[in-house]
Design a protein around this motif. Structure first.
Motif, PDB file in Angstrom:
ATOM      1  N   PRO A  10       0.798  -1.203   0.000  1.00  0.00           N
ATOM      2  CA  PRO A  10       0.000   0.000   0.000  1.00  0.00           C
ATOM      3  C   PRO A  10       0.834   1.258   0.000  1.00  0.00           C
ATOM      4  N   ALA A  11       1.986   1.189   0.681  1.00  0.00           N
ATOM      5  CA  ALA A  11       2.828   2.384   0.716  1.00  0.00           C
ATOM      6  C   ALA A  11       3.364   2.726  -0.654  1.00  0.00           C
ATOM      7  N   ALA A  12       3.662   1.663  -1.474  1.00  0.00           N
ATOM      8  CA  ALA A  12       4.180   1.931  -2.806  1.00  0.00           C
ATOM      9  C   ALA A  12       3.094   2.472  -3.713  1.00  0.00           C
ATOM     10  N   GLY A  13       1.865   1.967  -3.564  1.00  0.00           N
ATOM     11  CA  GLY A  13       0.778   2.444  -4.404  1.00  0.00           C
ATOM     12  C   GLY A  13       0.291   3.817  -3.989  1.00  0.00           C
ATOM     13  N   ASP A  14       0.327   4.124  -2.723  1.00  0.00           N
ATOM     14  CA  ASP A  14      -0.124   5.402  -2.211  1.00  0.00           C
ATOM     15  C   ASP A  14       0.916   5.923  -1.227  1.00  0.00           C
ATOM     16  N   PRO A  15       1.952   6.600  -1.718  1.00  0.00           N
ATOM     17  CA  PRO A  15       3.051   7.018  -0.844  1.00  0.00           C
ATOM     18  C   PRO A  15       2.648   8.044   0.202  1.00  0.00           C
ATOM     19  N   ILE A 104      -8.848  15.313   6.290  1.00  0.00           N
ATOM     20  CA  ILE A 104      -7.586  15.219   5.547  1.00  0.00           C
ATOM     21  C   ILE A 104      -7.758  14.461   4.234  1.00  0.00           C
ATOM     22  N   ARG A 105      -8.857  13.750   4.065  1.00  0.00           N
ATOM     23  CA  ARG A 105      -9.057  12.968   2.842  1.00  0.00           C
ATOM     24  C   ARG A 105      -8.952  13.823   1.567  1.00  0.00           C
ATOM     25  N   PRO A 106      -9.578  15.023   1.506  1.00  0.00           N
ATOM     26  CA  PRO A 106      -9.395  15.850   0.292  1.00  0.00           C
ATOM     27  C   PRO A 106      -7.936  16.222   0.047  1.00  0.00           C
ATOM     28  N   LEU A 111      -2.894  15.597  -3.102  1.00  0.00           N
ATOM     29  CA  LEU A 111      -1.508  15.142  -3.196  1.00  0.00           C
ATOM     30  C   LEU A 111      -1.350  14.061  -4.261  1.00  0.00           C
ATOM     31  N   ALA A 112      -2.350  13.178  -4.351  1.00  0.00           N
ATOM     32  CA  ALA A 112      -2.283  12.120  -5.363  1.00  0.00           C
ATOM     33  C   ALA A 112      -2.325  12.716  -6.767  1.00  0.00           C
ATOM     34  N   ARG A 113      -3.198  13.702  -6.982  1.00  0.00           N
ATOM     35  CA  ARG A 113      -3.258  14.344  -8.304  1.00  0.00           C
ATOM     36  C   ARG A 113      -1.950  15.060  -8.614  1.00  0.00           C
ATOM     37  N   GLU A 169      15.097  13.427 -11.026  1.00  0.00           N
ATOM     38  CA  GLU A 169      14.863  13.657  -9.597  1.00  0.00           C
ATOM     39  C   GLU A 169      13.381  13.904  -9.331  1.00  0.00           C
ATOM     40  N   LEU A 170      12.727  14.641 -10.206  1.00  0.00           N
ATOM     41  CA  LEU A 170      11.288  14.881 -10.042  1.00  0.00           C
ATOM     42  C   LEU A 170      10.511  13.575 -10.116  1.00  0.00           C
ATOM     43  N   LEU A 171      10.893  12.723 -11.054  1.00  0.00           N
ATOM     44  CA  LEU A 171      10.194  11.453 -11.206  1.00  0.00           C
ATOM     45  C   LEU A 171      10.406  10.567  -9.988  1.00  0.00           C
ATOM     46  N   LEU A 172      11.626  10.514  -9.468  1.00  0.00           N
ATOM     47  CA  LEU A 172      11.897   9.704  -8.280  1.00  0.00           C
ATOM     48  C   LEU A 172      11.142  10.237  -7.068  1.00  0.00           C
ATOM     49  N   ALA A 173      11.137  11.563  -6.927  1.00  0.00           N
ATOM     50  CA  ALA A 173      10.436  12.150  -5.786  1.00  0.00           C
ATOM     51  C   ALA A 173       8.933  11.911  -5.884  1.00  0.00           C
ATOM     52  N   ALA A 174       8.369  11.988  -7.090  1.00  0.00           N
ATOM     53  CA  ALA A 174       6.929  11.811  -7.264  1.00  0.00           C
ATOM     54  C   ALA A 174       6.501  10.376  -7.034  1.00  0.00           C
TER      55      ALA A 174
END
Length: 336
Positions: A10-15, A104-106, A111-113, A169-174
């Motif tokens: 779950p952490a990998a799918g939703d960091p 906090i859900r919104p 953050l996901a978007r 770096e942006l891709l890794l951070a995202a």
């Protein structure tokens, strides 16, 4: 026959899930602490009132034999109040936890978007940058080694490589998969000199001279792309606040166990803001930058501080006045 794909936690799918869970827990704990303090105050007040009544009892009169009289044990009453208070604290914590998760859900969805946008944008940019690098290499093969076109192409390829590093770096951070690698030592003198050289053409167009003063080898452990971005941001800030006819000096030196990179300019100095706040996000100063069509968003210097902090270093304003400004990036030397 069915095959299953690679399993993902779950952490990998939703960091952001763990971050949001901790935020919800923190809100619930704060609510519980507030309620606990209030309950303790109420219990203390109720106990004081009860003790006062016990010290000054009001007994039924002998002339009123038919009037009912109720007796309460003070110990039982205090125990009941304590149990009720504990139940209230637990209930408040549960309500706070559920309320915090709902509130906090919104934020989690936002953050996901944001992560999806950064992932998509950075991923799509990698292919054009790879094509650009290939075309530069093909042009380099046709250019005579050591000629002016060959040197220009080498600088262009270096700049393209820096941009590719930023996108990666942006891709890794995202994707939240960025791990701290075992970085190889970087010579800050060579890297800072390369940045100064890459700014020569832009500075020349604005009538500003850029010079580099190297102080010998100084090795630090930092991502080369991040270091280049930090020095480039300092130099670009100096360039944006130096009028035509001025100069910028980038220098590298070693003092004790620190490698120092200083960027000095002959601009008008920092005005309109406390120099200690110059590295805060969205803080902008007055200067010549916007007059030259170089709009400032107050982000570049904030990124420098983040890069320096991540590498265990610091960045500060050494001096600033009518004769110019000097900023210093300090990084710990790599252990031998």
């Amino acid at each position: 026959m069915t095959t299953s794909g690679p399993s993902t936690s779950p952490a990998a799918g939703d960091p952001d899930r763990e971050i949001l869970r901790r935020a919800s827990l923190k809100v619930a704990l704060r609510i519980s602490a507030g309620v606990a303090a209030l309950v303790l105050i109420l219990l203390a007040a109720a106990t004081a009132f009860l003790m006062y009544k016990l010290a000054h009892p009001v007994l039924p009169g002998a002339t009123e034999p038919g009037k009912p009289y109720t007796y309460l044990d003070s110990r039982d009453l205090i125990e009941g109040m304590i149990l009720a208070g504990l139940a209230g604290i637990v209930l408040a914590g549960l309500v706070g936890w559920l309320s915090a998760r709902s509130a906090i859900r919104p934020l989690g969805e936002a953050l996901a978007r944001q992560r999806r946008f950064v992932q998509d944008a950075s991923h799509e940019l990698r292919t054009p940058l790879a094509i650009l690098d290939t075309r530069i290499q093909l042009a380099q093969r046709k250019a005579e080694p050591g000629s002016e076109p060959a040197q220009a192409l080498a600088k262009i390829r270096e700049d393209a490589s820096t941009l590719t590093g930023i996108v990666n770096e942006l891709l890794l951070a995202a994707t939240a998969s960025a791990t701290v690698p075992d970085l190889e030592p970087v010579d800050v003198g060579l890297a800072a000199g390369s940045v100064a050289g890459s700014l020569q053409d832009l500075a020349r167009q604005q009538g500003v001279q850029v010079a580099f003063d190297g102080g010998g080898p100084a090795l630090v452990r930092i991502d080369p792309s991040s270091f280049r971005r930090a020095v480039l941001a300092l130099a670009d800030n100096a360039l944006g606040h130096t009028p035509a006819g001025g100069s910028i000096t980038v220098s590298a030196a070693v003092e004790g166990s620190w490698a120092l990179v200083r960027v000095s300019d002959t601009g008008s100095g920092i005005s309109g803001v406390d120099p200690d706040r110059i590295f805060d996000r969205f803080v902008r100063t007055g200067g010549t930058g916007e007059a030259q069509g170089r709009r400032s968003f107050g982000i570049g210097l904030a990124l420098v501080r983040e890069i320096a902090s991540a590498a265990g270093g610091t960045v500060k304003v050494v001096r600033s006045g009518p004769d110019g400004t000097t900023m210093e990036l300090a990084l710990p030397l790599a252990a031998a």
